[in-house]
Design a protein around this motif. Structure first.
Motif, mmCIF file in Angstrom:
data_model
loop_
_atom_site.group_PDB
_atom_site.id
_atom_site.type_symbol
_atom_site.label_atom_id
_atom_site.label_comp_id
_atom_site.label_asym_id
_atom_site.label_seq_id
_atom_site.Cartn_x
_atom_site.Cartn_y
_atom_site.Cartn_z
ATOM 1 N N ARG A 105 0.838 -1.201 0.000
ATOM 2 C CA ARG A 105 0.000 0.000 0.000
ATOM 3 C C ARG A 105 0.871 1.248 0.000
ATOM 4 N N ALA A 106 1.921 1.236 0.801
ATOM 5 C CA ALA A 106 2.826 2.382 0.827
ATOM 6 C C ALA A 106 3.489 2.580 -0.538
ATOM 7 N N VAL A 107 3.898 1.493 -1.169
ATOM 8 C CA VAL A 107 4.514 1.580 -2.487
ATOM 9 C C VAL A 107 3.534 2.160 -3.504
ATOM 10 N N GLN A 108 2.280 1.745 -3.438
ATOM 11 C CA GLN A 108 1.270 2.273 -4.356
ATOM 12 C C GLN A 108 1.074 3.783 -4.195
ATOM 13 N N GLU A 109 1.161 4.265 -2.964
ATOM 14 C CA GLU A 109 0.846 5.662 -2.683
ATOM 15 C C GLU A 109 2.043 6.597 -2.845
ATOM 16 N N LEU A 110 3.242 6.041 -2.975
ATOM 17 C CA LEU A 110 4.432 6.884 -3.045
ATOM 18 C C LEU A 110 4.392 7.918 -4.175
ATOM 19 N N PRO A 111 4.049 7.553 -5.412
ATOM 20 C CA PRO A 111 4.062 8.562 -6.479
ATOM 21 C C PRO A 111 3.162 9.759 -6.171
ATOM 22 N N GLY A 112 2.016 9.495 -5.598
ATOM 23 C CA GLY A 112 1.088 10.584 -5.300
ATOM 24 C C GLY A 112 1.638 11.576 -4.290
ATOM 25 N N ILE A 113 2.279 11.075 -3.258
ATOM 26 C CA ILE A 113 2.789 12.003 -2.239
ATOM 27 C C ILE A 113 3.986 12.785 -2.764
ATOM 28 N N VAL A 114 4.793 12.172 -3.633
ATOM 29 C CA VAL A 114 5.916 12.901 -4.228
ATOM 30 C C VAL A 114 5.400 14.000 -5.155
ATOM 31 N N ASP A 115 4.366 13.691 -5.926
ATOM 32 C CA ASP A 115 3.769 14.711 -6.795
ATOM 33 C C ASP A 115 3.282 15.905 -5.980
ATOM 34 N N GLU A 116 2.722 15.658 -4.805
ATOM 35 C CA GLU A 116 2.248 16.753 -3.946
ATOM 36 C C GLU A 116 3.410 17.632 -3.492
ATOM 37 N N VAL A 125 10.471 23.187 -11.114
ATOM 38 C CA VAL A 125 10.533 21.739 -10.962
ATOM 39 C C VAL A 125 9.173 21.162 -11.304
ATOM 40 N N ARG A 126 9.178 20.025 -11.998
ATOM 41 C CA ARG A 126 7.935 19.379 -12.423
ATOM 42 C C ARG A 126 7.891 17.952 -11.879
ATOM 43 N N ALA A 127 6.698 17.394 -11.877
ATOM 44 C CA ALA A 127 6.539 16.028 -11.379
ATOM 45 C C ALA A 127 7.406 15.056 -12.168
ATOM 46 N N ALA A 128 7.553 15.303 -13.482
ATOM 47 C CA ALA A 128 8.352 14.402 -14.319
ATOM 48 C C ALA A 128 9.829 14.435 -13.945
ATOM 49 N N ASP A 129 10.245 15.504 -13.230
ATOM 50 C CA ASP A 129 11.647 15.617 -12.825
ATOM 51 C C ASP A 129 11.969 14.791 -11.594
ATOM 52 N N CYS A 130 10.943 14.352 -10.900
ATOM 53 C CA CYS A 130 11.170 13.713 -9.596
ATOM 54 C C CYS A 130 10.335 12.444 -9.486
ATOM 55 N N ARG A 131 10.884 11.359 -10.001
ATOM 56 C CA ARG A 131 10.224 10.065 -9.905
ATOM 57 C C ARG A 131 11.016 9.174 -8.950
ATOM 58 N N LEU A 132 10.304 8.467 -8.102
ATOM 59 C CA LEU A 132 10.973 7.566 -7.175
ATOM 60 C C LEU A 132 11.078 6.179 -7.776
ATOM 61 N N ASN A 133 12.290 5.658 -7.832
ATOM 62 C CA ASN A 133 12.492 4.250 -8.149
ATOM 63 C C ASN A 133 12.365 3.451 -6.862
ATOM 64 N N VAL A 134 11.600 2.370 -6.915
ATOM 65 C CA VAL A 134 11.272 1.637 -5.690
ATOM 66 C C VAL A 134 11.565 0.154 -5.874
ATOM 67 N N GLY A 135 12.087 -0.448 -4.841
ATOM 68 C CA GLY A 135 12.207 -1.894 -4.766
ATOM 69 C C GLY A 135 11.564 -2.370 -3.484
ATOM 70 N N ALA A 136 10.784 -3.442 -3.532
ATOM 71 C CA ALA A 136 10.124 -3.980 -2.339
ATOM 72 C C ALA A 136 10.250 -5.499 -2.367
ATOM 73 N N HIS A 137 10.549 -6.064 -1.201
ATOM 74 C CA HIS A 137 10.891 -7.487 -1.132
ATOM 75 C C HIS A 137 10.450 -8.013 0.238
ATOM 76 N N TRP A 138 10.386 -9.327 0.369
ATOM 77 C CA TRP A 138 10.053 -9.951 1.656
ATOM 78 C C TRP A 138 11.303 -10.592 2.238
ATOM 79 N N GLY A 139 11.520 -10.351 3.538
ATOM 80 C CA GLY A 139 12.643 -10.959 4.231
ATOM 81 C C GLY A 139 12.168 -11.875 5.334
ATOM 82 N N ALA A 140 12.335 -13.164 5.149
ATOM 83 C CA ALA A 140 11.879 -14.125 6.161
ATOM 84 C C ALA A 140 12.895 -14.315 7.277
ATOM 85 N N ASP A 141 14.154 -13.972 7.018
ATOM 86 C CA ASP A 141 15.221 -14.248 7.979
ATOM 87 C C ASP A 141 16.015 -13.000 8.323
ATOM 88 N N LEU A 142 15.353 -11.880 8.386
ATOM 89 C CA LEU A 142 16.054 -10.631 8.695
ATOM 90 C C LEU A 142 16.409 -10.560 10.176
#
Length: 369
Positions: free
Chosen positions: A237-248, A260-277
């Protein structure tokens, strides 16, 4: 003169309504009450014997208080409390500096003692209230943080193996952007994005990890959410909402006159599951943060490094932690998703791509964008 027990109960009721670390002793020096916050500091469980109803001299010998109070603090309490209970002419208020042992470290605190007396001056008991020895401006900074997240961080004083979803985010093309924008504007942009990221993580029950430059990380622990599915759902859910909050953030800067424009500031995101962190606090004289170590953390970092142009790459391992209800709430259809191996996305052969292919090339990822 009312019943002493009733009068002490009134004092205890007033203290319980607040959120202070406090103890109450009766006129005989017996421990009558310990606040919830004090119990949290002491690491009390349902089986812990606090010594309620016992004389403070005996109480201070118990393991729970020996673990919390340094020997010097115990000696100071004994020396200061008894004369004040016995002597009607003693000052009703006194302040002491004590050391507590919290999270394996000594913490200096201030203790405000309040002597309680009947109308005729005879002793009723005493209240001991503990507070941090911090300047007001430092306390004001701490109070600006998200209390629920700070509580989750406090629960991690002991490092341990804890399954969690991991999220890494970084601004795409931040180098050219930093050179094009005036430095004060770029600073405002990074500060705004960082603040928005932290607020989003807090809102979804996560814990903010390290910030480095324009990069950020977060953890969504199974322990905090109750299940793998809930933790994975919060992260996605947080990953889904990230672009919107950055645009704001970008829109607010643009309104102030920044080029500065929204197209100038895009977040690259990686999300993964860690079972043994392995997750826990790192506390030094200059910082308090939560960090996680494990292969999955390194893999998530590689996933984020491969993402370009605002891609939000989530791993199959993370998505398949969702249950049907969680997936539906996110608008995802896991059975209909297709994945690509991370190695397929590293065709440029650059340093980042080479490391990603080596460390996490076999991971299956899907772009939520």
């Amino acid at each position: 003169m009312g019943d002493p027990g009733d009068q002490l109960d009134e004092v205890i009721g007033a203290l319980a309504a607040g959120r202070t670390a406090a103890q109450v002793v009766d006129a005989e020096g017996r421990l009558a009450w310990v606040s919830e916050q004090m119990q949290l500091l002491a690491g009390v469980t349902e089986d812990t014997d606090l010594g309620l109803g016992r004389h403070l001299d005996e109480v201070l010998e118990r393991e729970v208080w020996n673990d919390l109070l340094t020997p010097e603090a115990v000696a100071t309490l004994r020396r200061e409390l008894h004369p004040r209970l016995a002597d009607p002419s003693s000052a009703p208020l006194w302040v002491l500096s004590l050391d507590l042992r919290v999270g394996g470290r000594h913490r200096g605190v201030g203790m405000l003692g309040v002597t309680l007396r009947h109308e005729d001056g005879s002793p009723l008991g005493a209240v001991l209230i503990y507070a941090p020895l911090l300047p007001a401006r430092v306390l004001a900074l701490v109070s600006e943080g998200d209390e629920a997240m700070f509580t989750r961080m406090a629960d991690l004083s002991e490092p341990a193996q804890r399954p969690a979803a991991v999220v890494f985010a970084d601004i795409d093309g931040s180098g050219p952007l930093s050179r094009r924008l005036p430095t004060p504007v770029y600073f405002e942009l990074i500060r705004g994005v960082t603040t928005a990221f932290d607020e989003l993580v807090a809102r979804h029950g996560g814990i903010v990890g390290k910030h480095a430059g324009d990069g950020a990380s977060a953890y969504f622990l199974r322990d905090s959410h109750g299940s793998d599915a809930a933790a994975a759902g919060a992260a996605l859910r947080a990953v889904q909402e990230l672009p919107g909050i950055v645009d704001e953030v970008v829109a607010d800067l643009a309104e102030s006159g920044a080029e500065v424009r929204a197209a100038d500031c895009r977040l690259n995101v990686g999300a993964h599951w860690g079972a043994d962190l392995f997750i826990g606090q790192i506390v030094t004289g200059g910082r308090l943060e939560v960090t996680a170590l494990g292969d999955e953390v390194n893999e998530c970092a590689r996933v984020e490094q491969v993402a370009t142009g605002g891609q939000r790459l989530v791993t199959k391992n993370l998505v398949e932690r969702l249950d049907e209800e969680g997936a539906a709430e996110l608008g995802l259809r896991p059975r209909a998703l297709t994945y690509r191996m991370l190695a397929e996305l590293t065709a440029d052969g650059g340093a980042a791509g080479g490391k990603a292919e080596r460390d996490a090339g076999s991971l299956a990822v899907h772009d939520l964008g």
